[in-house]
Scaffold this active site. Structure first.
Site, mmCIF file in Angstrom:
data_model
loop_
_atom_site.group_PDB
_atom_site.id
_atom_site.type_symbol
_atom_site.label_atom_id
_atom_site.label_comp_id
_atom_site.label_asym_id
_atom_site.label_seq_id
_atom_site.Cartn_x
_atom_site.Cartn_y
_atom_site.Cartn_z
ATOM 1 N N SER A 1 77.007 42.076 24.814
ATOM 2 C CA SER A 1 76.856 43.508 25.027
ATOM 3 C C SER A 1 76.781 43.840 26.517
ATOM 4 O O SER A 1 77.717 43.577 27.254
ATOM 5 C CB SER A 1 75.636 44.017 24.262
ATOM 6 O OG SER A 1 75.693 45.413 24.132
ATOM 7 N N ASP B 1 81.936 45.635 14.601
ATOM 8 C CA ASP B 1 81.099 46.259 15.627
ATOM 9 C C ASP B 1 81.628 47.658 15.939
ATOM 10 O O ASP B 1 82.791 47.815 16.313
ATOM 11 C CB ASP B 1 81.115 45.389 16.886
ATOM 12 C CG ASP B 1 80.234 45.926 18.000
ATOM 13 O OD1 ASP B 1 79.497 46.905 17.767
ATOM 14 O OD2 ASP B 1 80.279 45.348 19.100
ATOM 15 N N HIS C 1 78.080 43.164 16.003
ATOM 16 C CA HIS C 1 77.908 43.150 17.455
ATOM 17 C C HIS C 1 77.324 41.834 17.962
ATOM 18 O O HIS C 1 77.669 41.373 19.041
ATOM 19 C CB HIS C 1 76.991 44.320 17.831
ATOM 20 C CG HIS C 1 76.845 44.568 19.290
ATOM 21 N ND1 HIS C 1 77.880 45.005 20.083
ATOM 22 C CD2 HIS C 1 75.765 44.462 20.117
ATOM 23 C CE1 HIS C 1 77.450 45.168 21.327
ATOM 24 N NE2 HIS C 1 76.173 44.829 21.370
#
EC number: 3.4.16.-
Length: 529
Positions: free
Chosen positions: A225, A434, A503
């Site tokens: 991320s 995601d 994610h």
């Protein structure tokens, strides 16, 4: 990893007589049960890697490290020995008055192939704790959503390499009525850019290397991320030092990374994402037309069609300045949350009910059942892992950067190309479920990068990501095998797309993420075999 703000059988009729002649068919009472079946396919062999809890002697215990030693038999709620590890606060400089410290948890590996390396894991946010990665993604013990107790992780990255999970820089708060902040790292805000973050991290890491005698070890840096900024900027800073005694960086990998502007990563690919996963976004015709009209009017539809091509036609043009009328990502999120109030932006196949999460954050928003406690906020846990006794939250709502602004350019603009050039391997991986950061946004970013004398990929990623078959093991740690994604490599950059993965790659697809780490470390040369 949390972050980037708080946002989402059909049975064929078979004639009874025919069915009787087909011995492989199961009765309805047997649906969902698995019969063991022999496979003549490549298999994982974990026999050569002893479980970490069998260690007889501590490999890193000495006078310098003793204060960081963790008793692996006394971790609250963990009903097994997690093995040798060290944890605590480490200052970011050698100044005697240094008050800024990063919290780490270090696990030496029993794998003999790991003797000359160290792998760093960073969660993102900004402002989210790397202890989430340890506890729910790739650490030696797991306590995942909706489960009763921690369990051993057969896909722990410590089976492959020496691992250290480091909590990113986090400002303390002078207001005692508010949580101290993300994780356990200490210090007042002083960073304004990724360059500042990297400088402070290198100060921490130099002290870490001296403490644990890791001089000259190859360094692998991995994160997810917002660590799509942290990881390449830190690697770049290490390369610039030209000091292999302390900063012998080898390769990097980033999962579902923030590497471009939000419009590219979220807005432009949002409507095609909904179309691809139409069954998970059951919108009526009126709303479906509305979001398509928004994407057309704001130029997102034409942008995708013209620029997500192989090879790229040239540098991607800048998008017009974002306006509320063009926020199709949020319009989709709001609409799907009415249909599915448990919609999870991190893994869009999630439905109700909300599961209990010992870290207090099982989806798009915080949730803790009445009477439950956040695991790392427990005093007994903090004492067991040499953490300061303070309020702990998985992700901070307060700014990590001074004035709440990161002044750095997106990492794909200049930093990642430089890191690719200087590394044997660089990997960008992305889960296809995601929504907080969308895989096509990552591909657009790659197609806009120039490295190794050319721009982007010349071919669309299409090679199968193959994960060897393995024993099912405990039902608490099931993970897939076979073709679990697609990949492509050009000029030392590898892109991997993970199927049915959210994610947090190692959380939602641990076996595939383990396989990719093997490739990063140079233990395998082909992700398709």
């Amino acid at each position: 990893m949390r972050g980037l703000s708080y946002f989402v059988l059909a049975l064929s009729a078979i004639d009874a007589a025919a069915a009787a002649s087909l011995p492989f068919l199961r009765s309805l009472q047997h649906v969902g049960r698995r019969d063991p079946a022999a496979r003549n396919l490549p298999n994982y062999d974990f026999s050569a890697i002893p479980p970490v809890e069998k260690r007889q002697t501590a490999s890193r215990l000495n006078g310098k490290t003793k204060k960081y030693a963790v008793d692996g038999t006394k971790i609250p709620e963990v009903q097994f020995d997690i093995g040798e590890s060290y944890a605590g606060l480490m200052p970011i400089s050698t100044r005697k008055d240094e008050s800024r410290e990063l919290y780490f948890w270090y696990f030496p590996s029993e794998n003999p192939a790991a003797k000359d390396e160290i792998t760093i894991w960073l969660n993102g946010g900004p402002g989210c704790s790397s202890l989430e990665g340890l506890l729910q993604e790739n650490g030696p013990f797991l306590w995942q959503y909706g489960t009763l107790y921690p369990v051993p992780n057969p896909w722990s990255w410590t089976k492959l390499t020496n691992m250290v999970w480091v909590e990113q820089y986090n400002p303390t708060d002078d207001n005692p009525s508010r949580p101290v902040g993300t994780g356990f790292s200490q210090g007042k805000p002083s960073v304004r850019s990724q360059e500042d973050v990297a400088t402070q991290f290198l100060g921490f890491f130099r002290n870490f290397v001296d403490t644990f005698d890791l001089h000259g070890k190859k360094i692998y840096i991995v994160g997810e991320s917002y660590a799509g900024l942290y990881v390449p900027y830190i690697a770049h800073a290490m390369f610039e030092k030209k000091n292999k005694r302390y900063f012998n960086v080898e390769s990097t990998m980033i999962f579902d990374p923030s590497i471009n502007k939000d419009e590219i990563l979220t807005q432009v690919p949002a409507v095609p994402f909904v179309e691809h996963w139409k069954g998970l976004f059951p919108f009526n015709e009126t709303f479906t037309k509305q979001i398509h009209d928004m994407a057309d009017k704001c130029g997102y539809s034409s942008y995708m069609k013209e620029h997500l091509v192989y090879p790229p036609k040239g540098k991607l043009p800048a998008l017009p300045k974002a306006t509320p009328e063009c926020d199709v990502w949020t319009a989709i999120f709001d609409a799907v949350s009415l249909v599915n109030p448990c919609f999870d932006v991190y893994q869009v196949a999630t439905t109700c009910p909300l599961l209990y999460d010992v870290l207090g954050y099982p989806g798009s928003f915080e949730y803790l059942p009445a009477g439950a406690n956040v695991y790392f906020n427990r005093t007994d846990v903090q004492k067991a892992i040499n953490a300061p006794l303070q309020k702990w939250t998985e992700c901070s709502e307060r700014p990590v950067f001074v004035d709440g602004k990161d002044n750095s350019e997106p990492s794909s603009f200049t930093i990642i190309p430089d890191v690719i050039e200087k590394s044997p391997r660089t990997i960008i991986a992305h889960g296809d479920l995601d929504y907080v950061l969308i895989s096509n946004g990552t591909l657009l970013s790659i197609q806009n990068m120039t490295w190794g004398g050319a721009q982007g990929f010349s071919q669309e990623p299409s090679k199968p990501l193959f994960v060897p078959y393995h024993d099912r093991g405990s039902l608490s740690t099931l993970s897939g095998a076979g073709v679990l994604g697609r990949h492509h490599t050009e000029r030392k950059l590898t892109y991997v797309e993970l199927y049915l993965t959210g994610h947090m790659g190692p959380q939602y697809n641990p076996s595939a993420s383990y396989r990719i780490l093997e490739y990063l470390l140079g233990r395998i040369d082909d992700l398709s075999k």
